[in-house]
Design a protein around this motif. Structure first.
Motif, PDB file in Angstrom:
ATOM      1  N   PHE A   1       0.833  -1.202   0.000  1.00  0.00           N
ATOM      2  CA  PHE A   1       0.000   0.000   0.000  1.00  0.00           C
ATOM      3  C   PHE A   1       0.868   1.254   0.000  1.00  0.00           C
ATOM      4  O   PHE A   1       0.635   2.190  -0.768  1.00  0.00           O
ATOM      5  N   LEU A   2       1.895   1.267   0.830  1.00  0.00           N
ATOM      6  CA  LEU A   2       2.797   2.414   0.900  1.00  0.00           C
ATOM      7  C   LEU A   2       3.529   2.622  -0.416  1.00  0.00           C
ATOM      8  O   LEU A   2       3.643   3.749  -0.903  1.00  0.00           O
ATOM      9  N   VAL A   3       4.017   1.555  -1.009  1.00  0.00           N
ATOM     10  CA  VAL A   3       4.695   1.659  -2.306  1.00  0.00           C
ATOM     11  C   VAL A   3       3.744   2.204  -3.370  1.00  0.00           C
ATOM     12  O   VAL A   3       4.110   3.073  -4.160  1.00  0.00           O
ATOM     13  N   ALA A   4       2.506   1.723  -3.377  1.00  0.00           N
ATOM     14  CA  ALA A   4       1.520   2.200  -4.356  1.00  0.00           C
ATOM     15  C   ALA A   4       1.242   3.684  -4.171  1.00  0.00           C
ATOM     16  O   ALA A   4       1.162   4.440  -5.148  1.00  0.00           O
ATOM     17  N   VAL A   5       1.105   4.127  -2.932  1.00  0.00           N
ATOM     18  CA  VAL A   5       0.842   5.548  -2.668  1.00  0.00           C
ATOM     19  C   VAL A   5       2.015   6.399  -3.150  1.00  0.00           C
ATOM     20  O   VAL A   5       1.825   7.433  -3.791  1.00  0.00           O
ATOM     21  N   VAL A   6       3.229   5.969  -2.875  1.00  0.00           N
ATOM     22  CA  VAL A   6       4.405   6.730  -3.297  1.00  0.00           C
ATOM     23  C   VAL A   6       4.507   6.773  -4.816  1.00  0.00           C
ATOM     24  O   VAL A   6       4.736   7.838  -5.404  1.00  0.00           O
ATOM     25  N   VAL A   7       4.308   5.652  -5.472  1.00  0.00           N
ATOM     26  CA  VAL A   7       4.402   5.600  -6.935  1.00  0.00           C
ATOM     27  C   VAL A   7       3.343   6.492  -7.570  1.00  0.00           C
ATOM     28  O   VAL A   7       3.636   7.286  -8.461  1.00  0.00           O
TER      29      VAL A   7
END
Length: 66
Positions: free
Chosen positions: A14-20
């Motif tokens: 989830f964190l990676v998706a938000v950053v991307v």
């Protein structure tokens, strides 16, 4: 123990998706072009000499026709 890793895996994804999506959504070619134009016009203004003539009302055109 595997349940703990599953939770970390979900939140990590989830964190990676938000950053991307934040990076991709915050960048546009228009913004890059405007930033580059501002930088180039600043460089031209710094290097301009009086022997070049008047520095007013000039625009750099990015269209190229061979």
């Amino acid at each position: 123990m595997s349940r703990r890793f599953r939770r970390v895996g979900f939140w990590g994804c989830f964190l990676v998706a938000v950053v991307v999506f934040g990076i991709v959504g915050g960048c546009s070619t228009e913004r890059y072009r405007a930033d580059a134009d501002d930088e180039v016009y600043g460089i031209i203004a710094d290097k301009w000499e009086g022997s070049f003539g008047n520095q007013s009302n000039y625009i750099i055109n990015d269209s190229y026709v061979p």
